[in-house]
Design a protein around this motif. Structure first.
Motif, PDB file in Angstrom:
ATOM      1  N   MET A   1       0.840  -1.170   0.000  1.00  0.00           N
ATOM      2  CA  MET A   1       0.000   0.000   0.000  1.00  0.00           C
ATOM      3  C   MET A   1       0.883   1.230   0.000  1.00  0.00           C
ATOM      4  O   MET A   1       1.892   1.278   0.657  1.00  0.00           O
ATOM      5  CB  MET A   1      -0.888  -0.037   1.250  1.00  0.00           C
ATOM      6  CG  MET A   1      -1.946   1.022   1.330  1.00  0.00           C
ATOM      7  SD  MET A   1      -1.521   2.666   1.891  1.00  0.00           S
ATOM      8  CE  MET A   1      -0.500   2.405   3.285  1.00  0.00           C
ATOM      9  N   SER A   2       0.477   2.190  -0.768  1.00  0.00           N
ATOM     10  CA  SER A   2       1.201   3.440  -0.786  1.00  0.00           C
ATOM     11  C   SER A   2       0.196   4.575  -0.847  1.00  0.00           C
ATOM     12  O   SER A   2      -0.836   4.462  -1.500  1.00  0.00           O
ATOM     13  CB  SER A   2       2.142   3.443  -1.979  1.00  0.00           C
ATOM     14  OG  SER A   2       1.989   4.525  -2.810  1.00  0.00           O
ATOM     15  N   VAL A   3       0.474   5.655  -0.146  1.00  0.00           N
ATOM     16  CA  VAL A   3      -0.397   6.827  -0.127  1.00  0.00           C
ATOM     17  C   VAL A   3       0.459   8.048  -0.415  1.00  0.00           C
ATOM     18  O   VAL A   3       1.521   8.223   0.160  1.00  0.00           O
ATOM     19  CB  VAL A   3      -1.088   6.995   1.250  1.00  0.00           C
ATOM     20  CG1 VAL A   3      -1.888   8.276   1.290  1.00  0.00           C
ATOM     21  CG2 VAL A   3      -1.965   5.809   1.561  1.00  0.00           C
ATOM     22  N   GLU A   4      -0.014   8.883  -1.335  1.00  0.00           N
ATOM     23  CA  GLU A   4       0.643  10.157  -1.604  1.00  0.00           C
ATOM     24  C   GLU A   4      -0.359  11.252  -1.281  1.00  0.00           C
ATOM     25  O   GLU A   4      -1.536  11.116  -1.582  1.00  0.00           O
ATOM     26  CB  GLU A   4       1.002  10.268  -3.089  1.00  0.00           C
ATOM     27  CG  GLU A   4       2.005   9.270  -3.579  1.00  0.00           C
ATOM     28  CD  GLU A   4       2.187   9.366  -5.095  1.00  0.00           C
ATOM     29  OE1 GLU A   4       1.996  10.445  -5.669  1.00  0.00           O
ATOM     30  OE2 GLU A   4       2.507   8.331  -5.683  1.00  0.00           O
ATOM     31  N   LEU A   5       0.098  12.333  -0.670  1.00  0.00           N
ATOM     32  CA  LEU A   5      -0.771  13.449  -0.330  1.00  0.00           C
ATOM     33  C   LEU A   5      -0.175  14.716  -0.919  1.00  0.00           C
ATOM     34  O   LEU A   5       0.995  15.013  -0.703  1.00  0.00           O
ATOM     35  CB  LEU A   5      -0.888  13.566   1.195  1.00  0.00           C
ATOM     36  CG  LEU A   5      -1.743  14.696   1.736  1.00  0.00           C
ATOM     37  CD1 LEU A   5      -3.202  14.482   1.372  1.00  0.00           C
ATOM     38  CD2 LEU A   5      -1.596  14.796   3.235  1.00  0.00           C
ATOM     39  N   LYS A   6      -0.995  15.445  -1.685  1.00  0.00           N
ATOM     40  CA  LYS A   6      -0.558  16.705  -2.271  1.00  0.00           C
ATOM     41  C   LYS A   6      -1.531  17.795  -1.884  1.00  0.00           C
ATOM     42  O   LYS A   6      -2.731  17.588  -1.891  1.00  0.00           O
ATOM     43  CB  LYS A   6      -0.574  16.614  -3.808  1.00  0.00           C
ATOM     44  CG  LYS A   6       0.655  16.107  -4.420  1.00  0.00           C
ATOM     45  CD  LYS A   6       0.764  16.424  -5.901  1.00  0.00           C
ATOM     46  CE  LYS A   6      -0.439  16.131  -6.725  1.00  0.00           C
ATOM     47  NZ  LYS A   6      -0.198  16.207  -8.165  1.00  0.00           N
ATOM     48  N   GLU A   7      -1.010  18.948  -1.548  1.00  0.00           N
ATOM     49  CA  GLU A   7      -1.839  20.107  -1.259  1.00  0.00           C
ATOM     50  C   GLU A   7      -1.683  21.073  -2.419  1.00  0.00           C
ATOM     51  O   GLU A   7      -0.570  21.450  -2.774  1.00  0.00           O
ATOM     52  CB  GLU A   7      -1.359  20.755   0.042  1.00  0.00           C
ATOM     53  CG  GLU A   7      -2.112  21.990   0.424  1.00  0.00           C
ATOM     54  CD  GLU A   7      -1.510  22.655   1.649  1.00  0.00           C
ATOM     55  OE1 GLU A   7      -1.565  23.884   1.701  1.00  0.00           O
ATOM     56  OE2 GLU A   7      -0.982  21.949   2.526  1.00  0.00           O
ATOM     57  N   VAL A   8      -2.800  21.458  -3.033  1.00  0.00           N
ATOM     58  CA  VAL A   8      -2.755  22.356  -4.183  1.00  0.00           C
ATOM     59  C   VAL A   8      -3.818  23.430  -4.049  1.00  0.00           C
ATOM     60  O   VAL A   8      -4.705  23.326  -3.215  1.00  0.00           O
ATOM     61  CB  VAL A   8      -2.946  21.592  -5.520  1.00  0.00           C
ATOM     62  CG1 VAL A   8      -1.792  20.664  -5.790  1.00  0.00           C
ATOM     63  CG2 VAL A   8      -4.240  20.813  -5.525  1.00  0.00           C
ATOM     64  N   ASP A  28      -3.228   7.351   9.554  1.00  0.00           N
ATOM     65  CA  ASP A  28      -2.303   8.066  10.429  1.00  0.00           C
ATOM     66  C   ASP A  28      -1.472   9.060   9.634  1.00  0.00           C
ATOM     67  O   ASP A  28      -1.073  10.095  10.150  1.00  0.00           O
ATOM     68  CB  ASP A  28      -1.377   7.075  11.159  1.00  0.00           C
ATOM     69  CG  ASP A  28      -2.129   6.202  12.150  1.00  0.00           C
ATOM     70  OD1 ASP A  28      -3.249   6.578  12.566  1.00  0.00           O
ATOM     71  OD2 ASP A  28      -1.593   5.130  12.509  1.00  0.00           O
ATOM     72  N   LEU A  29      -1.251   8.763   8.361  1.00  0.00           N
ATOM     73  CA  LEU A  29      -0.463   9.642   7.490  1.00  0.00           C
ATOM     74  C   LEU A  29      -1.274  10.843   7.014  1.00  0.00           C
ATOM     75  O   LEU A  29      -0.844  11.979   7.160  1.00  0.00           O
ATOM     76  CB  LEU A  29       0.065   8.850   6.290  1.00  0.00           C
ATOM     77  CG  LEU A  29       0.780   9.642   5.210  1.00  0.00           C
ATOM     78  CD1 LEU A  29       2.113  10.174   5.743  1.00  0.00           C
ATOM     79  CD2 LEU A  29       1.011   8.774   3.984  1.00  0.00           C
ATOM     80  N   PHE A  30      -2.468  10.613   6.444  1.00  0.00           N
ATOM     81  CA  PHE A  30      -3.152  11.739   5.820  1.00  0.00           C
ATOM     82  C   PHE A  30      -4.198  12.446   6.689  1.00  0.00           C
ATOM     83  O   PHE A  30      -4.507  13.604   6.449  1.00  0.00           O
ATOM     84  CB  PHE A  30      -3.711  11.391   4.438  1.00  0.00           C
ATOM     85  CG  PHE A  30      -4.857  10.436   4.385  1.00  0.00           C
ATOM     86  CD1 PHE A  30      -6.130  10.834   4.736  1.00  0.00           C
ATOM     87  CD2 PHE A  30      -4.675   9.143   3.927  1.00  0.00           C
ATOM     88  CE1 PHE A  30      -7.189   9.964   4.646  1.00  0.00           C
ATOM     89  CE2 PHE A  30      -5.733   8.264   3.830  1.00  0.00           C
ATOM     90  CZ  PHE A  30      -6.998   8.678   4.199  1.00  0.00           C
ATOM     91  N   THR A  31      -4.716  11.807   7.739  1.00  0.00           N
ATOM     92  CA  THR A  31      -5.720  12.458   8.568  1.00  0.00           C
ATOM     93  C   THR A  31      -5.216  13.753   9.218  1.00  0.00           C
ATOM     94  O   THR A  31      -5.911  14.771   9.159  1.00  0.00           O
ATOM     95  CB  THR A  31      -6.277  11.487   9.630  1.00  0.00           C
ATOM     96  OG1 THR A  31      -6.914  10.397   8.955  1.00  0.00           O
ATOM     97  CG2 THR A  31      -7.283  12.172  10.537  1.00  0.00           C
TER      98      THR A  31
END
Length: 119
Positions: A1-8, A28-31
């Protein structure tokens, strides 16, 4: 599993890309990032992109339900982007758990999803 988070786009638009099977560690990563954006900007808009997605582990599904209940009114628009028919069904399934406008886009329509989120 992999999660990427971008803010734009001035911080109120978040792009989350998931691959594989979503686990509790992903939440736990993106919340915290999503909650920080909600605290700073109020309602947020999210593009949730699924690539080779295989669903949720049980603990992650529980985290998702808790997140949805806590942020029922905090998401203005949710674009779900994927490449499988069951992922389209997720957009319908999500609607009762949020006041957000929810829409599904095929992977080939990701640019249209971004335009819809920016409207």
């Amino acid at each position: 599993m992999s999660v990427e988070l971008k803010e734009v786009q001035e911080g109120n638009l978040l792009e989350i890309r998931v691959t594989g099977k979503l686990d509790r560690a992903a939440y736990d990563l993106f919340t915290p990032s999503v909650e920080r954006q909600i605290a700073e900007y109020g309602k947020v808009r999210i593009l949730f992109e699924m690539h080779d997605f295989h669903g949720w582990e049980t603990a992650a599904l529980w985290e998702d339900m808790k997140f949805d209940m806590k942020h029922f009114n905090d998401i203005e628009r949710l674009a779900i982007v994927g490449d499988k028919k069951w992922e389209k069904g997720m957009a319908v399934f999500c609607k009762p758990f949020t006041t957000a406008k929810v829409r599904y886009f095929d992977t080939s329509e990701i640019d249209e999803a971004r335009v819809w989120l920016a409207e």
